[in-house]
Design a protein around this motif. Structure first.
Motif, PDB file in Angstrom:
ATOM      1  N   ILE A  76       2.466   1.259  -2.339  1.00 27.75           N
ATOM      2  CA  ILE A  76       1.897   0.086  -3.001  1.00 27.75           C
ATOM      3  C   ILE A  76       0.718  -0.462  -2.210  1.00 27.75           C
ATOM      4  CG2 ILE A  76       2.372  -2.270  -3.812  1.00 27.75           C
ATOM      5  CD1 ILE A  76       5.450  -1.245  -3.569  1.00 27.75           C
ATOM      6  N   PHE A  77      -0.377  -0.714  -2.901  1.00 29.45           N
ATOM      7  CA  PHE A  77      -1.501  -1.452  -2.340  1.00 29.45           C
ATOM      8  C   PHE A  77      -1.564  -2.797  -3.059  1.00 29.45           C
ATOM      9  CE2 PHE A  77      -2.725   2.649  -0.756  1.00 29.45           C
ATOM     10  CZ  PHE A  77      -3.376   2.362   0.437  1.00 29.45           C
ATOM     11  N   ALA A  78      -1.543  -3.883  -2.284  1.00 28.65           N
ATOM     12  CA  ALA A  78      -1.557  -5.225  -2.860  1.00 28.65           C
ATOM     13  C   ALA A  78      -2.782  -5.982  -2.360  1.00 28.65           C
ATOM     14  CB  ALA A  78      -0.279  -5.977  -2.492  1.00 28.65           C
ATOM     15  N   LEU A 122     -13.905  -5.190  -8.132  1.00 32.23           N
ATOM     16  CA  LEU A 122     -14.575  -4.024  -7.540  1.00 32.23           C
ATOM     17  C   LEU A 122     -13.619  -3.262  -6.622  1.00 32.23           C
ATOM     18  CD1 LEU A 122     -18.052  -5.551  -6.559  1.00 32.23           C
ATOM     19  CD2 LEU A 122     -17.662  -3.794  -8.294  1.00 32.23           C
ATOM     20  N   ILE A 123     -12.892  -3.987  -5.788  1.00 26.10           N
ATOM     21  CA  ILE A 123     -11.979  -3.349  -4.837  1.00 26.10           C
ATOM     22  C   ILE A 123     -10.842  -2.646  -5.572  1.00 26.10           C
ATOM     23  CG2 ILE A 123     -10.361  -3.775  -2.947  1.00 26.10           C
ATOM     24  CD1 ILE A 123     -12.194  -6.165  -2.158  1.00 26.10           C
ATOM     25  N   LEU A 124     -10.326  -3.281  -6.623  1.00 27.80           N
ATOM     26  CA  LEU A 124      -9.248  -2.664  -7.404  1.00 27.80           C
ATOM     27  C   LEU A 124      -9.723  -1.383  -8.081  1.00 27.80           C
ATOM     28  CD1 LEU A 124      -7.750  -5.876  -9.032  1.00 27.80           C
ATOM     29  CD2 LEU A 124      -6.645  -4.442  -7.313  1.00 27.80           C
ATOM     30  N   ASN A 125     -10.914  -1.410  -8.639  1.00 26.11           N
ATOM     31  CA  ASN A 125     -11.462  -0.202  -9.270  1.00 26.11           C
ATOM     32  C   ASN A 125     -11.619   0.919  -8.254  1.00 26.11           C
ATOM     33  OD1 ASN A 125     -11.661  -1.205 -11.904  1.00 26.11           O
ATOM     34  ND2 ASN A 125     -13.690  -2.074 -11.560  1.00 26.11           N
ATOM     35  N   LYS A 126     -12.037   0.572  -7.052  1.00 26.62           N
ATOM     36  CA  LYS A 126     -12.226   1.590  -6.017  1.00 26.62           C
ATOM     37  C   LYS A 126     -10.872   2.146  -5.561  1.00 26.62           C
ATOM     38  CE  LYS A 126     -15.656   2.663  -4.814  1.00 26.62           C
ATOM     39  NZ  LYS A 126     -16.548   3.789  -5.192  1.00 26.62           N
ATOM     40  N   LEU A 127      -9.867   1.292  -5.426  1.00 27.80           N
ATOM     41  CA  LEU A 127      -8.517   1.765  -5.114  1.00 27.80           C
ATOM     42  C   LEU A 127      -8.048   2.778  -6.151  1.00 27.80           C
ATOM     43  CD1 LEU A 127      -6.570  -1.467  -4.017  1.00 27.80           C
ATOM     44  CD2 LEU A 127      -6.769   0.634  -2.681  1.00 27.80           C
ATOM     45  N   ASN A 131      -7.173   6.774  -5.519  1.00 26.87           N
ATOM     46  CA  ASN A 131      -5.880   7.357  -5.886  1.00 26.87           C
ATOM     47  C   ASN A 131      -6.050   8.579  -6.777  1.00 26.87           C
ATOM     48  OD1 ASN A 131      -2.983   7.505  -6.245  1.00 26.87           O
ATOM     49  ND2 ASN A 131      -3.301   6.613  -8.256  1.00 26.87           N
ATOM     50  N   LYS A 132      -6.982   8.492  -7.718  1.00 28.36           N
ATOM     51  CA  LYS A 132      -7.213   9.611  -8.636  1.00 28.36           C
ATOM     52  C   LYS A 132      -7.816  10.819  -7.922  1.00 28.36           C
ATOM     53  CE  LYS A 132      -7.653   6.797 -12.813  1.00 28.36           C
ATOM     54  NZ  LYS A 132      -8.562   6.303 -13.887  1.00 28.36           N
ATOM     55  N   GLU A 133      -8.424  10.575  -6.751  1.00 25.15           N
ATOM     56  CA  GLU A 133      -8.967  11.689  -5.970  1.00 25.15           C
ATOM     57  C   GLU A 133      -7.871  12.452  -5.222  1.00 25.15           C
ATOM     58  OE1 GLU A 133     -11.942  10.129  -3.368  1.00 25.15           O
ATOM     59  OE2 GLU A 133     -13.242   9.451  -4.991  1.00 25.15           O
ATOM     60  N   GLY A 134      -6.650  11.933  -5.277  1.00 26.77           N
ATOM     61  CA  GLY A 134      -5.540  12.619  -4.633  1.00 26.77           C
ATOM     62  C   GLY A 134      -5.446  12.399  -3.138  1.00 26.77           C
ATOM     63  N   LEU A 135      -6.056  11.324  -2.633  1.00 25.61           N
ATOM     64  CA  LEU A 135      -6.009  11.032  -1.198  1.00 25.61           C
ATOM     65  C   LEU A 135      -4.615  10.561  -0.792  1.00 25.61           C
ATOM     66  CD1 LEU A 135      -9.351   9.030  -0.870  1.00 25.61           C
ATOM     67  CD2 LEU A 135      -8.983  11.452  -0.401  1.00 25.61           C
ATOM     68  N   SER A 136      -4.276  10.735   0.464  1.00 24.18           N
ATOM     69  CA  SER A 136      -2.999  10.251   0.962  1.00 24.18           C
ATOM     70  C   SER A 136      -3.030   8.730   1.039  1.00 24.18           C
ATOM     71  CB  SER A 136      -2.713  10.835   2.349  1.00 24.18           C
ATOM     72  OG  SER A 136      -3.582  10.267   3.322  1.00 24.18           O
ATOM     73  N   LYS A 142      -7.627   3.545   4.851  1.00 21.84           N
ATOM     74  CA  LYS A 142      -8.823   3.574   5.697  1.00 21.84           C
ATOM     75  C   LYS A 142     -10.095   3.416   4.866  1.00 21.84           C
ATOM     76  CE  LYS A 142      -6.811   6.487   9.339  1.00 21.84           C
ATOM     77  NZ  LYS A 142      -6.864   7.820   9.992  1.00 21.84           N
ATOM     78  N   LYS A 143     -10.150   4.137   3.754  1.00 26.05           N
ATOM     79  CA  LYS A 143     -11.366   4.117   2.935  1.00 26.05           C
ATOM     80  C   LYS A 143     -11.571   2.765   2.254  1.00 26.05           C
ATOM     81  CE  LYS A 143     -12.655   7.807   0.576  1.00 26.05           C
ATOM     82  NZ  LYS A 143     -13.818   8.302   1.310  1.00 26.05           N
ATOM     83  N   ILE A 144     -10.480   2.109   1.838  1.00 27.27           N
ATOM     84  CA  ILE A 144     -10.660   0.834   1.152  1.00 27.27           C
ATOM     85  C   ILE A 144     -11.092  -0.256   2.117  1.00 27.27           C
ATOM     86  CG2 ILE A 144      -8.340  -0.201   1.308  1.00 27.27           C
ATOM     87  CD1 ILE A 144     -10.613   0.041  -1.828  1.00 27.27           C
TER      88      ILE A 144
END
Length: 275
Positions: A76-78, A122-127, A131-136, A142-144
């Motif tokens: 979960i990312f909140a 903007l931050i939610l869209n980037k999250l 996720n869709k890129e399949g990152l861990s 780290k990226k967000i």
């Protein structure tokens, strides 16, 4: 299962292709409460507050509300409104700690946006993109955090009445600004507070000044989200000015929910942008 959660200061209640939940903040004015939920009657609140003279303010989501949002996912990312304006971040952290006691296998990452409204969008869209890129989970975290450093928030207010009733400015300043037709322009500071940058007399000058300040603060033609409180005309005008200068800029317009309408007030705009 990956889930994205935000408090309702983000102004959206759905995130395309994502498991997403919004946890509501509430505006309290005397014996009236306005919950920031999907399909809330924002116009009713705005109209009520115009005639309301007592103290008003916001109430952050309860720990229980965050716990409920965390219950049905393992990763979960909140995201929360700036901790400089609300206790939402602290409430989410308490809920995370409680949740992990009984569910140590879960991963819960809490993000203090240090902002509000469209910058959160903007931050939610980037999250969602990460996720869709399949990152861990760890890679997304780290990226967000890096991405958050590349976004900003500007605001333009035509009324300061609610800020005065909330104790964030004086009633005298609010009254003078109203009488003179002065728009206040500012930004979310690096510390997560609302920082005034200037004043403009008249809407057209204010829109031009707002864009100038966006550029001074790092905007160079990337993505923009404009949230407006019953002021589509000015939002469209700002969009046009941005596109006139930056032809390839992606500019989106959305409406403010209960929480952001309380701070923006009728005619106000919040502008999230990528630097």
């Amino acid at each position: 299962m990956f889930k994205i959660v935000s408090d309702s200061s983000c102004d959206i209640f759905e995130l395309e292709g994502a498991d997403f939940s919004s946890v509501p903040l509430t505006i309290v004015a005397g014996d009236r409460e306005f919950a920031d939920i999907k399909n809330a009657n924002v116009e009713e609140m705005v109209t009520y507050l115009k005639g309301y003279k007592g103290k008003s303010g916001s109430s952050c989501p309860s720990t229980e509300a965050w716990l409920k949002a965390f219950a049905d996912a393992d990763e979960i990312f909140a995201l929360t409104i700036t901790s400089g304006l609300s206790g939402s971040y602290n409430s989410a952290c308490v809920a995370r700690d409680m949740c992990l006691v009984d569910n140590p296998h879960k991963k819960i990452y809490i993000i203090d946006s240090l902002s509000a409204g469209p910058e959160l969008t903007l931050i939610l869209n980037k999250l969602n993109e990460y996720n869709k890129e399949g990152l861990s989970f760890e890679e997304v975290g780290k990226k967000i955090e890096e991405y958050k450093k590349t976004t900003g928030l500007m605001f333009m207010l035509q009324s300061l009445k609610n800020l005065a009733n909330n104790g964030r400015t004086s009633h005298a300043v609010a009254k003078i600004a109203s009488l003179l037709g002065i728009c206040l322009i500012g930004k979310a500071s690096d510390e997560g507070t609302l920082e005034p940058l200037g004043k403009s007399r008249g809407i057209k000058k204010a829109i031009s000044h707002l864009l100038e300040l966006m550029i001074e603060n790092g905007y160079c033609g990337k993505r923009v989200i404009i949230s407006h409180c019953f002021n589509r005309e000015c939002a469209e005008e700002l969009k046009k000015k941005i596109r006139d200068l930056f032809i390839n800029a992606e500019v989106f317009i959305q409406t403010t929910g209960i929480l952001c309408s309380f701070y923006a007030e009728e005619g106000g705009m919040l502008v999230g942008y990528e630097k």
